[in-house]
Write an enzyme that holds these catalytic residues in place. Structure first.
Site, short mmCIF file in Angstrom:
data_model
loop_
_atom_site.label_atom_id
_atom_site.label_comp_id
_atom_site.label_asym_id
_atom_site.label_seq_id
_atom_site.Cartn_x
_atom_site.Cartn_y
_atom_site.Cartn_z
N HIS A 159 -2.82 11.04 0.73
CA HIS A 159 -2.27 10.82 2.07
C HIS A 159 -1.59 12.12 2.49
CE1 HIS A 159 -0.93 7.39 4.93
NE2 HIS A 159 -0.62 8.53 5.54
N ASN A 184 -7.27 1.72 9.86
CA ASN A 184 -5.98 1.87 10.51
C ASN A 184 -6.20 1.74 12.00
OD1 ASN A 184 -5.03 2.40 7.98
ND2 ASN A 184 -4.65 4.58 8.31
N GLU A 224 -7.50 8.47 6.22
CA GLU A 224 -7.83 9.09 7.50
C GLU A 224 -8.39 10.51 7.41
OE1 GLU A 224 -4.41 8.73 10.07
OE2 GLU A 224 -4.61 6.57 10.23
N TYR A 279 -4.35 1.44 15.77
CA TYR A 279 -3.15 1.54 16.61
C TYR A 279 -3.44 1.30 18.09
CZ TYR A 279 -0.69 3.24 12.54
OH TYR A 279 -0.13 3.31 11.30
N ARG A 327 0.86 -1.19 0.00
CA ARG A 327 0.00 0.00 0.00
C ARG A 327 0.89 1.24 0.00
NH1 ARG A 327 -2.60 3.12 4.76
NH2 ARG A 327 -3.83 4.62 3.57
N GLU A 341 -3.34 -0.17 8.09
CA GLU A 341 -2.18 0.21 8.90
C GLU A 341 -2.33 -0.40 10.27
OE1 GLU A 341 -1.33 4.41 9.26
OE2 GLU A 341 -1.72 4.75 7.14
#
Ligand code: FCB
Length: 448
Positions: free
Chosen positions: A118, A289, A163, A291, A74, A347
């Site tokens: 991005h 994504n 995002e 985290y 990606r 991600e």
């Protein structure tokens, strides 16, 4: 215990243009070039001028991914490399670069997943108001059309935006990202225009023919109330509205969440007739994504009356709590509430203070982080989540936005003086899992 992933599971790593490419002489200026030169905004005054010099070293980086058994990559396309002024003239050199990158990937049997935005908006477009201007949506579509027509015969997996939450709120409410504004109403309008540009771009990419899979990537957080109290539940609900539902609801349900609309009041975005239908264009994939989680308590002093707590536990160098169970909870919840056709973890990863010693980086904490999250992803698949792939963030240590080069997320170490790449232990671990399409949970525990 051996955990197998579904056949055809996608194993990759992710990057973004500004964070790795460098090659600044061959592209137009973008808002992150400007932000880096705003004193005090980026740690150590770091810039993206050289970064990982991937623009000149992409062949080696593709070969490296092949050695790591990755079957997907990606990456993002730099708008100012394609259109230096943001609209109008197209750079043949810029298109050629991505053309060669895609060919190199396909030769190496690596499936390209291209992200179209991005965060590197051409500076000339920011001068016209950037994403605060509704006009940006059409300009984005014009850019997407140029890229799609050049690469669409070989790239079939597209992510319009990375995002939107970060674009809108870190960039325009908290001032921590480019362009650096601090205005809630503006941030909400930016978010709306980003979503609108997504919705307009989806049919353009679909029209490329073939088997185009189009979607968007969101940063999402499972939100947990700190206690069983009604107030904490309310705070968690509001936090979830801000972090998750604000983007998921318009994309999947043709509406902004009502509770958040009334909370934002006069600062809520201006929505033109038809916008919500455009934004909710059916998508083929949702990129997530992940985290960390949010543990939230009610507090009158906090924005949204929701305060994020930092419980005792393990934290990464970003100060983010390691909470693998959150990934299972998140994937299961998104599937239950929004039923996307396919989900990808676009991600997932962690920054740690790595040390390169005698040509090795023994990043046990990152290896454990990946293993625990893969196990959590596997559990979500068992519970019915249509998870089709996993991308580690990131392939390379790189420019970590406001932290410059001071936070290392790579599974491959980069010496920023020599540009030498060294796969860390976590990369070798991921390579083994990707090759087997399975993880041996016991082996991982022993390794640590
Ligand atoms: C995400 C970004 C990515 C990277 C990671 C750590 O929010 O999409 O570029 O910076 O965080």
């Amino acid at each position: 215990m051996n955990l197998s992933f579904p056949s055809g599971f996608v194993w990759g790593a992710a990057t973004a243009s500004f964070q790795i490419e460098g090659g600044v002489a061959d592209r137009g200026r973008c808002i992150w070039d400007d932000f880096c030169r705003w004193p005090g905004k980026v740690l150590n005054g770091d810039t993206g001028d050289v970064a990982d010099d991937h623009y000149h070293r992409y062949r080696d980086d593709v070969a490296l991914m092949q050695r790591l058994n990755l079957n997907a990559y990606r990456f993002s396309i730099s708008w100012p490399r394609i259109m230096p002024a943001g609209s109008g003239a197209v750079s043949a050199r810029g298109l050629d670069f991505y053309d060669r990158l895609v060919d190199a990937l396909l030769e190496a049997n690596i499936r390209p997943f291209a992200t179209l935005y991005h965060w590197d908006l051409p500076s000339d477009l920011q001068r016209l108001g950037g994403w605060a201007s509704r006009d940006m949506a059409q300009r984005f579509v014009d850019y997407v059309d140029v890229v799609g027509r050049r690469l669409g015969d070989r790239v079939t997996d597209w992510i319009t935006h990375n995002e939107p939450w970060v674009v809108a709120f870190l960039g325009n409410l908290m001032g921590m990202h480019a362009p650096g504004w601090q205005d809630l109403g503006l941030a909400l309008q930016v978010g709306h225009h980003v979503l609108l540009s997504h919705g307009l771009a989806v049919p353009v990419l679909r029209a490329l023919g073939g088997n185009q899979q189009v979607g968007i990537t969101l940063n999402l957080y499972p939100v947990y109330p700190a206690s069983g109290s009604e107030q904490d539940a309310l705070a968690a609900r509001r936090y979830d509205g801000f972090a998750n539902r604000w983007f998921l609801d318009p994309l999947f349900c043709t509406q902004y969440p009502e509770d958040m609309m009334s909370h934002f009041g006069w600062q809520a975005p201006r929505i033109a007739p038809g916008d919500l239908e455009t934004i909710a264009a059916p998508i083929d994939l949702l990129g997530i994504n992940y985290y960390s989680r949010a543990l939230v308590a009610y507090s009158e002093d906090a924005p949204l009356c929701a305060e994020q707590l930092h419980p005792a536990g393990e934290y990464t160098a970003m100060g983010w709590e390691v909470y693998p169970q959150g990934l299972t909870d998140l994937l299961v919840r998104v599937n239950a509430d929004y039923a996307p056709h396919a989900m990808y973890i676009t991600e997932n990863g962690a920054a740690y203070e790595d040390r390169l010693v005698a040509g090795r980086v023994h990043d046990a904490a990152r290896t454990r982080y990946l293993a625990q999250h893969l196990q959590a992803a596997h559990a979500a698949i068992q519970q019915g989540a249509p998870l089709a792939g996993y991308f580690a963030w990131s392939l390379l240590d790189n420019f970590e936005w406001a932290f410059g080069y001071a936070r290392r997320f790579g599974i491959v170490h980069v010496d920023f003086d020599t540009q030498q790449r060294t796969p860390k232990d976590s990369a070798l671990y991921l390579a083994r899992v990707a090759a087997a399409n399975a993880m041996d949970v016991n082996a991982t525990q022993e390794e640590q």
